[in-house]
Write a protein that holds these residues in place. Sequence first.
Motif, PDB file in Angstrom:
ATOM      1  N   GLY A   1      32.320  33.389  45.037  1.00  0.00           N
ATOM      2  CA  GLY A   1      32.370  33.118  43.601  1.00  0.00           C
ATOM      3  C   GLY A   1      33.102  34.209  42.837  1.00  0.00           C
ATOM      4  O   GLY A   1      33.932  33.926  41.969  1.00  0.00           O
ATOM      5  N   ASN A   2      32.820  35.463  43.158  1.00  0.00           N
ATOM      6  CA  ASN A   2      33.497  36.558  42.468  1.00  0.00           C
ATOM      7  C   ASN A   2      34.987  36.599  42.801  1.00  0.00           C
ATOM      8  O   ASN A   2      35.788  37.015  41.961  1.00  0.00           O
ATOM      9  N   GLY A   3      35.368  36.161  43.998  1.00  0.00           N
ATOM     10  CA  GLY A   3      36.791  36.073  44.320  1.00  0.00           C
ATOM     11  C   GLY A   3      37.501  35.120  43.374  1.00  0.00           C
ATOM     12  O   GLY A   3      38.555  35.447  42.808  1.00  0.00           O
ATOM     13  N   HIS A   4      36.924  33.940  43.182  1.00  0.00           N
ATOM     14  CA  HIS A   4      37.529  32.970  42.253  1.00  0.00           C
ATOM     15  C   HIS A   4      37.500  33.476  40.813  1.00  0.00           C
ATOM     16  O   HIS A   4      38.460  33.272  40.059  1.00  0.00           O
ATOM     17  N   LEU A   5      36.429  34.143  40.435  1.00  0.00           N
ATOM     18  CA  LEU A   5      36.357  34.649  39.066  1.00  0.00           C
ATOM     19  C   LEU A   5      37.324  35.812  38.851  1.00  0.00           C
ATOM     20  O   LEU A   5      37.808  36.023  37.737  1.00  0.00           O
ATOM     21  N   GLY A   6      37.649  36.539  39.914  1.00  0.00           N
ATOM     22  CA  GLY A   6      38.675  37.567  39.816  1.00  0.00           C
ATOM     23  C   GLY A   6      40.032  36.954  39.483  1.00  0.00           C
ATOM     24  O   GLY A   6      40.802  37.496  38.683  1.00  0.00           O
ATOM     25  N   ARG A   7      40.302  35.794  40.088  1.00  0.00           N
ATOM     26  CA  ARG A   7      41.541  35.076  39.765  1.00  0.00           C
ATOM     27  C   ARG A   7      41.534  34.646  38.296  1.00  0.00           C
ATOM     28  O   ARG A   7      42.541  34.758  37.604  1.00  0.00           O
ATOM     29  N   ALA A   8      40.386  34.158  37.841  1.00  0.00           N
ATOM     30  CA  ALA A   8      40.269  33.743  36.438  1.00  0.00           C
ATOM     31  C   ALA A   8      40.448  34.943  35.506  1.00  0.00           C
ATOM     32  O   ALA A   8      41.085  34.831  34.456  1.00  0.00           O
ATOM     33  N   SER A   9      39.901  36.086  35.900  1.00  0.00           N
ATOM     34  CA  SER A   9      40.041  37.298  35.095  1.00  0.00           C
ATOM     35  C   SER A   9      41.515  37.692  34.969  1.00  0.00           C
ATOM     36  O   SER A   9      42.004  38.016  33.876  1.00  0.00           O
ATOM     37  N   TYR A  10      42.226  37.635  36.070  1.00  0.00           N
ATOM     38  CA  TYR A  10      43.660  37.961  36.057  1.00  0.00           C
ATOM     39  C   TYR A  10      44.425  36.973  35.174  1.00  0.00           C
ATOM     40  O   TYR A  10      45.271  37.369  34.369  1.00  0.00           O
ATOM     41  N   ALA A  11      44.115  35.689  35.318  1.00  0.00           N
ATOM     42  CA  ALA A  11      44.795  34.672  34.499  1.00  0.00           C
ATOM     43  C   ALA A  11      44.539  34.912  33.019  1.00  0.00           C
ATOM     44  O   ALA A  11      45.442  34.735  32.194  1.00  0.00           O
ATOM     45  N   ARG A  12      43.333  35.342  32.655  1.00  0.00           N
ATOM     46  CA  ARG A  12      43.037  35.646  31.245  1.00  0.00           C
ATOM     47  C   ARG A  12      43.968  36.741  30.736  1.00  0.00           C
ATOM     48  O   ARG A  12      44.462  36.666  29.618  1.00  0.00           O
ATOM     49  N   THR A  13      44.183  37.762  31.568  1.00  0.00           N
ATOM     50  CA  THR A  13      45.043  38.855  31.113  1.00  0.00           C
ATOM     51  C   THR A  13      46.473  38.375  30.897  1.00  0.00           C
ATOM     52  O   THR A  13      47.173  38.908  30.031  1.00  0.00           O
ATOM     53  N   LEU A  14      46.909  37.385  31.667  1.00  0.00           N
ATOM     54  CA  LEU A  14      48.249  36.832  31.467  1.00  0.00           C
ATOM     55  C   LEU A  14      48.366  36.107  30.127  1.00  0.00           C
ATOM     56  O   LEU A  14      49.463  35.948  29.604  1.00  0.00           O
ATOM     57  N   PHE A  15      47.227  35.661  29.587  1.00  0.00           N
ATOM     58  CA  PHE A  15      47.199  35.041  28.258  1.00  0.00           C
ATOM     59  C   PHE A  15      47.001  36.076  27.154  1.00  0.00           C
ATOM     60  O   PHE A  15      46.871  35.735  25.982  1.00  0.00           O
TER      61      PHE A  15
END
Length: 186
Positions: free
Chosen positions: A165-179
Amino acid sequence: MPDIPNLPGMGNPPDTPTQLSVVVGRVLKYALRATDGLTVEQLCDTRGGITNSIGWDVWHVVRTIDNIIHFVFEREQPVWLQHNFHERWNLPRVDQGTGQDPRDAYAMRFPPPAEFDEYTRAVEAAVVPRIAAMSEAYLREVQVIRPWGPVPRIEAILHGLIGHGNGHLGRASYARTLFGLPGLPY
C-alpha cells in the motif's frame, strides 16, 4: 528542515494487533491525503496513458485492504459491495486492480475526490477496529492468498496492506508533486 507533522498514531502499545491496526489506519489516512486538493482531472490523470492515476493507486490500496480483511480472511462481503460503490461509480464489482491490463487501468474514471474519500473513510471505520481485535493466534494462522500462496495473516497485512500500500501511495505522492501540490508526510 521543513516542519513535518507527527505521523498519526505514534507511541501506541507495542502489542501486534494494536500496531497493525494503527499502521493500516495510517495507510488509509495517507490515502485520504493523497486525494486532498485534487480536481477530478488530476485524480484521473495518467500522464498521457503512461502510468496509473492517483485515483487508481488509491483505489487499489483501499480495495486491497478492504478485500483482504473482509473477503480473503473471513469470506465476508467487503465494504465496496456493502455500500455499492462499484455501481455508484461504474467501477469493477470484484476486481481490485491486481494484474489489471494497463489500458483498462488507465481508462478508469473516478468520482470527485470528496465523494471518492467516502469509500476510504468507510473502510477505515470497518477495518481498523477489526484488526485491533485480532488475536495473536488469528494473525499467525496460515491461509492461501492469491497470488502469494500460503502465508500467515500477519504477513498478508504487513506485506499486502502496509508495504504494498505504501508503495502505491509513494507513487501518488510523487504525482502530487508533479501537480505542484505537497507530497505525503512519510
